[in-house]
Motif scaffolding. Structure first.
Motif, PDB file in Angstrom:
ATOM      1  N   ILE A 173       1.212  -1.275  -0.556  1.00 11.67           N
ATOM      2  CA  ILE A 173      -0.015  -0.024  -0.309  1.00 11.67           C
ATOM      3  C   ILE A 173       1.054   1.529  -0.013  1.00 11.67           C
ATOM      4  CG2 ILE A 173      -1.206   1.198   1.184  1.00 11.67           C
ATOM      5  CD1 ILE A 173      -2.878  -0.367   2.113  1.00 11.67           C
ATOM      6  N   VAL A 174       2.733   1.372   0.993  1.00 13.06           N
ATOM      7  CA  VAL A 174       3.277   2.462   1.256  1.00 13.06           C
ATOM      8  C   VAL A 174       3.585   2.815  -0.405  1.00 13.06           C
ATOM      9  CG1 VAL A 174       5.015   3.086   1.794  1.00 13.06           C
ATOM     10  CG2 VAL A 174       3.793   1.728   2.958  1.00 13.06           C
ATOM     11  N   PRO A 175       3.128   3.752  -1.245  1.00 10.79           N
ATOM     12  CA  PRO A 175       3.488   3.928  -2.446  1.00 10.79           C
ATOM     13  C   PRO A 175       5.170   4.176  -2.590  1.00 10.79           C
ATOM     14  CG  PRO A 175       3.002   5.817  -1.213  1.00 10.79           C
ATOM     15  CD  PRO A 175       2.774   4.801  -0.162  1.00 10.79           C
ATOM     16  N   GLY A 176       6.163   4.493  -3.826  1.00  8.61           N
ATOM     17  CA  GLY A 176       7.020   4.627  -4.072  1.00  8.61           C
ATOM     18  C   GLY A 176       8.055   2.970  -4.036  1.00  8.61           C
ATOM     19  N   LYS A 177       7.222   2.522  -3.956  1.00  6.17           N
ATOM     20  CA  LYS A 177       8.102   1.060  -4.601  1.00  6.17           C
ATOM     21  C   LYS A 177       9.216   0.589  -5.457  1.00  6.17           C
ATOM     22  CE  LYS A 177       7.618  -3.477  -3.936  1.00  6.17           C
ATOM     23  NZ  LYS A 177       6.802  -5.327  -4.271  1.00  6.17           N
ATOM     24  N   ARG A 178       9.005   1.265  -7.098  1.00  9.32           N
ATOM     25  CA  ARG A 178       9.890   1.580  -8.298  1.00  9.32           C
ATOM     26  C   ARG A 178      10.985   2.332  -7.284  1.00  9.32           C
ATOM     27  NH1 ARG A 178       6.433   1.667 -13.482  1.00  9.32           N
ATOM     28  NH2 ARG A 178       7.936   3.241 -13.395  1.00  9.32           N
ATOM     29  N   ARG A 179      10.723   3.564  -7.078  1.00  7.93           N
ATOM     30  CA  ARG A 179      11.574   4.525  -7.143  1.00  7.93           C
ATOM     31  C   ARG A 179      12.482   4.314  -5.659  1.00  7.93           C
ATOM     32  NH1 ARG A 179      10.290  10.494  -8.728  1.00  7.93           N
ATOM     33  NH2 ARG A 179      10.234   9.227 -11.113  1.00  7.93           N
TER      34      ARG A 179
END
Length: 81
Positions: free
Chosen positions: A14-20
């Motif tokens: 759910i926490v955004p920013g996984k790829r970056r």
């Protein structure tokens, strides 16, 4: 060996920013938790004292005890009557 829980995996996704950001995406969350804990230790009184009041008192007591042990402070003992 270890069974990964799908629920935990879904919560972490759910926490955004996984790829970056990868695993570093959780740093702001823990930074905020640390700030809140610090604010509580400074401002929230339990009884009459905050965490830092107790810390300063204990530090002062240790310093006083060390000075007594080093002979820098002589305790006045009452004279025998």
């Amino acid at each position: 060996m270890f069974h990964r829980s799908k629920t935990i995996k879904d919560l972490l996704n759910i926490v955004p920013g996984k790829r970056r950001l990868g695993a570093y995406r959780f740093l702001p969350i823990f930074f905020c938790i640390g700030g809140i804990m610090e604010w509580i230790m400074i401002n929230v009184r339990i009884g009459r004292e905050t965490f830092y009041d107790v810390y300063r008192r204990k530090q002062s007591e240790r310093e006083y005890q060390r000075k007594i042990e080093d002979g820098l402070i002589v305790l006045n003992e009452p004279a025998a009557k």
